[in-house]
Design a protein around this motif. Structure first.
Motif, PDB file in Angstrom:
ATOM      1  N   CYS A   1      46.791 -35.031 -23.176  1.00  0.00           N
ATOM      2  CA  CYS A   1      47.194 -33.804 -22.984  1.00  0.00           C
ATOM      3  C   CYS A   1      47.318 -32.630 -24.301  1.00  0.00           C
ATOM      4  O   CYS A   1      48.306 -33.330 -25.188  1.00  0.00           O
ATOM      5  CB  CYS A   1      48.700 -33.601 -22.181  1.00  0.00           C
TER       6      CYS A   1
ATOM      7  N   ILE B   1      48.523 -30.181 -27.178  1.00  0.00           N
ATOM      8  CA  ILE B   1      49.582 -29.786 -27.286  1.00  0.00           C
ATOM      9  C   ILE B   1      49.826 -28.259 -28.747  1.00  0.00           C
ATOM     10  O   ILE B   1      50.371 -28.896 -29.615  1.00  0.00           O
ATOM     11  CB  ILE B   1      51.160 -30.434 -28.265  1.00  0.00           C
ATOM     12  N   GLY B   2      49.930 -27.262 -27.555  1.00  0.00           N
ATOM     13  CA  GLY B   2      49.675 -26.817 -28.693  1.00  0.00           C
ATOM     14  C   GLY B   2      51.456 -26.288 -29.013  1.00  0.00           C
ATOM     15  O   GLY B   2      51.925 -25.353 -30.160  1.00  0.00           O
TER      16      GLY B   2
ATOM     17  N   HIS C   1      38.286 -33.119 -14.849  1.00  0.00           N
ATOM     18  CA  HIS C   1      39.362 -32.790 -15.942  1.00  0.00           C
ATOM     19  C   HIS C   1      40.824 -32.355 -15.482  1.00  0.00           C
ATOM     20  O   HIS C   1      41.028 -31.924 -14.323  1.00  0.00           O
ATOM     21  CB  HIS C   1      38.887 -32.212 -17.180  1.00  0.00           C
TER      22      HIS C   1
ATOM     23  N   GLN D   1      59.151 -31.804 -25.948  1.00  0.00           N
ATOM     24  CA  GLN D   1      58.704 -32.378 -25.007  1.00  0.00           C
ATOM     25  C   GLN D   1      58.548 -33.929 -25.063  1.00  0.00           C
ATOM     26  O   GLN D   1      57.954 -34.452 -26.261  1.00  0.00           O
ATOM     27  CB  GLN D   1      56.761 -31.406 -25.329  1.00  0.00           C
TER      28      GLN D   1
ATOM     29  N   PHE E   1      46.779 -27.587 -33.069  1.00  0.00           N
ATOM     30  CA  PHE E   1      47.616 -28.413 -31.617  1.00  0.00           C
ATOM     31  C   PHE E   1      47.479 -29.943 -32.029  1.00  0.00           C
ATOM     32  O   PHE E   1      46.443 -30.461 -32.811  1.00  0.00           O
ATOM     33  CB  PHE E   1      46.326 -27.734 -30.547  1.00  0.00           C
TER      34      PHE E   1
HETATM   35  C1  LIG Z   1      45.165 -24.910 -27.165  1.00  0.00           C
HETATM   36  C2  LIG Z   1      46.212 -26.229 -25.928  1.00  0.00           C
HETATM   37  C3  LIG Z   1      47.428 -26.379 -26.055  1.00  0.00           C
HETATM   38  C4  LIG Z   1      47.982 -26.617 -24.660  1.00  0.00           C
HETATM   39  N1  LIG Z   1      49.349 -27.208 -25.003  1.00  0.00           N
HETATM   40  C5  LIG Z   1      50.737 -27.741 -24.392  1.00  0.00           C
HETATM   41  C6  LIG Z   1      51.440 -28.500 -24.246  1.00  0.00           C
HETATM   42  O1  LIG Z   1      51.970 -27.419 -26.235  1.00  0.00           O
HETATM   43  N2  LIG Z   1      52.042 -29.591 -23.556  1.00  0.00           N
HETATM   44  C7  LIG Z   1      51.453 -29.094 -22.388  1.00  0.00           C
HETATM   45  O2  LIG Z   1      52.139 -29.902 -21.557  1.00  0.00           O
HETATM   46  N3  LIG Z   1      50.197 -28.755 -22.094  1.00  0.00           N
HETATM   47  C8  LIG Z   1      49.730 -28.119 -22.736  1.00  0.00           C
HETATM   48  N4  LIG Z   1      48.315 -27.511 -22.724  1.00  0.00           N
HETATM   49  C9  LIG Z   1      47.381 -27.662 -21.460  1.00  0.00           C
HETATM   50  C10 LIG Z   1      47.617 -26.750 -20.602  1.00  0.00           C
HETATM   51  O3  LIG Z   1      48.622 -26.239 -20.118  1.00  0.00           O
HETATM   52  C11 LIG Z   1      46.385 -27.516 -19.405  1.00  0.00           C
HETATM   53  O4  LIG Z   1      45.013 -27.680 -20.044  1.00  0.00           O
HETATM   54  C12 LIG Z   1      46.665 -26.259 -18.679  1.00  0.00           C
HETATM   55  O5  LIG Z   1      47.221 -25.921 -17.793  1.00  0.00           O
HETATM   56  C13 LIG Z   1      45.710 -26.074 -17.282  1.00  0.00           C
HETATM   57  O6  LIG Z   1      45.447 -27.732 -16.568  1.00  0.00           O
HETATM   58  P1  LIG Z   1      44.477 -28.740 -16.594  1.00  0.00           P
HETATM   59  O7  LIG Z   1      44.422 -28.971 -18.440  1.00  0.00           O
HETATM   60  O8  LIG Z   1      45.432 -29.971 -16.424  1.00  0.00           O
HETATM   61  O9  LIG Z   1      43.428 -29.125 -15.913  1.00  0.00           O
HETATM   62  C14 LIG Z   1      47.580 -27.072 -23.855  1.00  0.00           C
HETATM   63  C15 LIG Z   1      46.319 -26.593 -23.668  1.00  0.00           C
HETATM   64  C16 LIG Z   1      45.241 -26.425 -24.590  1.00  0.00           C
HETATM   65  C17 LIG Z   1      44.007 -26.083 -24.173  1.00  0.00           C
END
Ligand SMILES: Cc1cc2nc3c(=O)[nH]c(=O)nc-3n(C[C@H](O)[C@H](O)[C@H](O)COP(=O)(O)O)c2cc1C
Length: 254
Positions: free
Chosen positions: A137, A139-140, A18, A74, A163
């Motif tokens: 991805c 989006i929190g 992932h 975003q 999210f």
């Molecule tokens: C609940 C949640 C909210 C997130 N919100 C955002 C976001 O708003 N924008 C974004 O670019 N990535 C977001 N992410 C992705 C995280 O930044 C990413 O999962 C984390 O940096 C780990 O990287 P990976 O998923 O590539 O392993 C979110 C992830 C989660 C689980």
């Protein structure tokens, strides 16, 4: 380890491969893929079968633009082939209780169940999309102004956006973001003392810096540390209005 407990399995490989995908091709996601992923999401465990979530597919371009702005901005929220808002859903429970001649009466536990259930659903959804070769991805950022998100989507009381999720065919292939080593997460019987945690954090800071260097991150980020990033992220109250908005949406948080 017996053969039925084999640690090698394509499902595990999929999970360990992932990475979040933030740029997508224009290729549409088929309705069949969406249906299959949502069914996989629904197969996740759910507290006492309450199934306290729902998933709103947002295809109205004006709504997408608005949500993209609220989330940061975003841009990927506006332009990803698909965008979903995953919500905790206690509204259905209220209706069910009333239909059965009772009354919904939940406090924090009801809200927590809805958020936990929504997250479990979403992670199965993500894995299913990834199994089909799609990228996602979370989006929190939607929680920056969740009240406006509720307004844009016209969500009734008892439905809590948790999210968003962008989905599409990946147009990038980022390197995996390193996680803590196993011994920082899997503890045998007891939580370690603070000096152990500190030593583990120092080692992780070093390996995270190396990851950032390899990824070509700006010098400032490379010279920092994971702990430093946590200090700036967690050293100030995030989204202070959130509790008020969720309360206004029907959640009881105490
Ligand atoms: C609940 C949640 C909210 C997130 N919100 C955002 C976001 O708003 N924008 C974004 O670019 N990535 C977001 N992410 C992705 C995280 O930044 C990413 O999962 C984390 O940096 C780990 O990287 P990976 O998923 O590539 O392993 C979110 C992830 C989660 C689980």
């Amino acid at each position: 380890m017996t053969s039925t407990e084999s640690a090698e399995h394509p499902a595990i490989d999929l999970m360990r491969a992932h990475r979040s995908i933030r740029t997508f091709t224009d290729e549409p996601v088929s309705p069949e893929a969406i249906e299959a992923a949502v069914r996989a999401g629904q197969a996740a465990a759910t507290s006492s079968s309450v199934q306290a979530y729902c998933c709103i597919r947002v295809s109205n371009p004006a709504h997408r633009d608005k949500l993209a702005e609220l989330a940061g901005p975003q841009e990927k929220v506006a332009i990803a082939p698909e965008f979903f808002v995953i919500c905790g859903d206690a509204r259905r429970h209220r209706i069910a209780c009333e239909m059965a001649g009772g009354a919904y009466d939940q406090k924090l536990e009801g809200f927590m169940i809805s958020v936990i259930d929504a997250a479990l659903f979403a992670q199965n959804l993500v894995l299913a999309f990834e199994a089909m070769g799609l990228g996602t991805c979370y989006i929190g950022g939607l929680r920056n102004d969740v009240g406006r998100v509720i307004e844009v989507l016209g969500l009734p009381s008892g439905v809590y956006p948790v999210f968003g999720l962008c989905v599409g065919t990946p147009a990038e292939s980022p390197t995996l973001r390193p996680r803590f080593p196993l011994e920082s997460v899997l503890f045998d019987g007891a939580y370690p003392d603070d000096s152990t945690i500190e030593a583990q954090l120092k080692a992780y800071d070093t390996s995270y810096r190396e990851y950032l260097r390899q990824r070509g991150a700006p010098e400032q980020a490379v010279n920092g540390s994971w702990s430093g990033a946590m200090a700036s992220k967690l050293g100030r109250v995030a989204r202070p209005a959130l509790a008020g908005v969720y309360r206004a949406q029907g959640a009881v948080l105490d």
